[in-house]
Design a protein around this motif. Structure first.
Motif, PDB file in Angstrom:
ATOM      1  N   ARG A  37      23.764   0.168  53.578  1.00 57.83           N
ATOM      2  CA  ARG A  37      25.206   0.803  53.451  1.00 57.83           C
ATOM      3  C   ARG A  37      25.151   1.831  54.663  1.00 57.83           C
ATOM      4  N   THR A  91      27.245   1.634  58.468  1.00 58.68           N
ATOM      5  CA  THR A  91      28.591   2.411  58.649  1.00 58.68           C
ATOM      6  C   THR A  91      28.281   3.777  59.423  1.00 58.68           C
ATOM      7  N   PRO A 107      28.052   7.249  52.417  1.00 60.22           N
ATOM      8  CA  PRO A 107      29.625   6.900  51.816  1.00 60.22           C
ATOM      9  C   PRO A 107      30.019   7.815  50.584  1.00 60.22           C
TER      10      PRO A 107
END
Length: 539
Positions: A57, A61, A65
């Protein structure tokens, strides 16, 4: 001659070595063990990491997050060392280090977020230097909010002065006016609180000097820059902080005016083992990846697991892992000397970088391919490429290898009163030879710099002997890694001593560097460019 800038530390192994004294192999060690509650907490973080696609993740990105940070806050990762009276868990630094190791295994950027908050962010300065009123007000907020430490500046880098971020005290308003820019600040893009070092102008009733100020992201005149992008540490919430006549209340000074450097160095040294622990975690991951690769059917069918080059790489990784274990074990001592902590950071970060390069070379193209690329073609993803690039910065940040070596090369302002004995055989003889080499040219900075390289290897060897004795491996070894590691270090030490015995080799390096700096701007000498010139690709 390099000017003295540090005191001789009787408890420092590396200072003993540089002064010609052999470290005591029976020196007692003190370490804090995890309590049952702390062990349960570390297990909860480990379980959370195992159930999250943390690395995927963050890599996909280039961000950490928000929900991952919220989960960690709920688990208690932001308040590990904050006392219970302020809403924290009240756990030890040992527990914090264990959590940092777990997070390093998941993703290095996640580890840095927590480390920057609790190792050197607002938490520790408040605990060590804050007033009761400051702790009562701000520590409860920091149980669920991230903080940062802001020292680096665009024109300064990692250092403590002269700072371009300045502050002046407005007597009428009772506030500090802060102006300047801080850069490469971990957690800058997400921190609610930050410790900012600024050069305060002296006044009639104030001494001025470099001062630690607690500043919040909501204070007028404070702005955040864009998130920095690096070769590794993808997603790291690192960026700039700008202060445009920011108005900061007088009660936000931490530790008193002029004491900012003391605040920074004290807080950093109290948890300096964080970097060796992270480096050791990385080296063990490299060793595990190497064993997994060598044990695959495709390797064993071709006999690669018995190939000399493969076995050389595996042996090298075993040595790096054992060395990192020994040095980190020393750094975890509650009474580890600050100088030894610096040496441990240097040694383990260098070993971790060698380890990532070794496993990359061993695994080859599959190690160089990103995990995302491997998944896209439905192949098994390997984390080696990420380990390789994430680890590289450890040789730079939190004092680079070169800065730490320069610190160690500076002759102490005080020296031991006892005369080191002349010794023969083993580490005692090597220490004696090093001391003699330093004494023959005590004012030569090149000799002192080369002596530090040798002293670091001797420091590692001393840690290895102590670690081996502590484990009871000195009488009956469970692995040949001990002898291999000792042989490797002895060879390195002998090479350094041989270099020190031949000053002309050091002089040639100095001359060559001077030649390079004197090369005209037009380009390199023809000896270096002739092949390209023959091809028509002039440089």
């Amino acid at each position: 001659m390099t000017a003295p800038s540090r005191d001789y530390d009787l408890n420092s192994v590396i200072d003993q070595i540089l002064s010609g004294h052999v470290p005591d192999p029976d020196q007692p060690h003190t370490r804090t063990e995890l309590s049952p509650e702390e062990a349960h907490f570390v297990a909860s973080i480990t379980d959370w990491c195992s159930r999250q696609d943390v690395a995927e993740r963050i890599e996909s990105t280039a961000q950490v997050p928000d929900d991952l940070l919220e989960d960690l806050a709920q688990l208690g990762a932001f308040r590990i060392t904050i006392p219970t009276r302020y809403g924290g868990l009240g756990f030890s630094d040992t527990c914090l280090l264990a959590v940092l190791s777990v997070l390093t295994s998941a993703h290095a950027s996640l580890c840095e977020v927590i480390a920057a908050h609790q190792v050197i962010g607002a938490v520790r300065p408040l605990l060590e230097f804050g007033t009761e009123a400051q702790r009562d007000r701000y520590l409860p907020q920091l149980t669920e909010q991230v903080s940062a430490f802001a020292l680096n500046e665009p024109e300064l880098g990692y250092g403590s002065g002269p700072l371009q971020t300045t502050a002046s005290f407005d007597v009428e308003a009772g506030t500090y006016r802060v102006t300047g820019t801080k850069t490469w600040i971990t957690n800058a893009t997400i921190a609610s609180h930050m410790i900012v070092l600024a050069d305060v102008a002296a006044g009639e009733d104030s001494p001025g000097g470099i001062t630690a100020l607690l500043i919040t992201a909501d204070d007028p005149g404070v702005t955040r820059g864009l998130q920095s992008r690096f070769a590794g540490m993808h997603g790291l919430p690192n960026g700039r902080l700008a202060f445009d006549d920011a108005c900061i209340p007088a009660d936000r000074v931490i530790g008193g005016e002029g004491n900012g450097v003391e605040v920074a160095l004290t807080c950093l040294s109290q948890c300096r083992a964080a970097l060796p622990v992270a480096g050791l975690t990385t080296i063990l991951a490299c060793l595990q990846q190497a064993v997994a690769w060598a044990g695959e059917d495709r390797q064993t069918r071709r006999g690669l697991h018995t190939h000399p080059q493969t076995q050389h790489h595996l042996s090298t990784l075993m040595v790096e892992a054992l060395i990192a274990n020994a040095v980190t074990w020393h750094a975890l001592d509650e009474h580890c000397a600050p100088t030894d902590s610096e040496a441990a950071k240097l040694i383990v970060s260098e070993a971790a970088n060698r380890a990532t390069d070794t496993v990359m070379q061993l695994v080859g193209g599959r190690g160089y391919e990103t995990a995302a690329s491997a998944r896209a073609r439905e192949a098994t993803p390997w984390p080696i490429e990420r380990l390789w690039r994430d680890t590289r910065v450890t040789r730079i940040f939190d004092s680079s290898t070169e800065m730490l070596k320069d610190l160690l090369a500076q002759p102490p302002s005080t020296t031991p009163t006892t005369v080191p004995p002349t010794a023969t055989g083993g580490i005692a003889e090597q220490v004696s030879r090093l001391h003699h080499a330093i004494g023959s040219e005590p004012d030569d900075p090149w000799v002192r710099a080369s002596a530090v390289d040798c002293a670091l290897e001797l420091f590692t060897l001393a840690c290895l002997h102590q670690y081996r004795r502590n484990l009871g491996e000195d009488d009956r070894s469970a692995t040949t890694a001990w002898e291999t590691a000792v042989d490797t270090l002895d060879q390195r030490i002998d090479a350094h001593l041989q270099k020190l015995s031949n000053p002309s080799s050091l002089q040639r390096q100095q001359t060559l560097a001077t030649e390079l700096l004197n090369i005209p701007q037009a380009g390199l000498p023809v000896e270096f460019t002739r092949p390209l010139n023959d091809l028509g690709a002039r440089r």
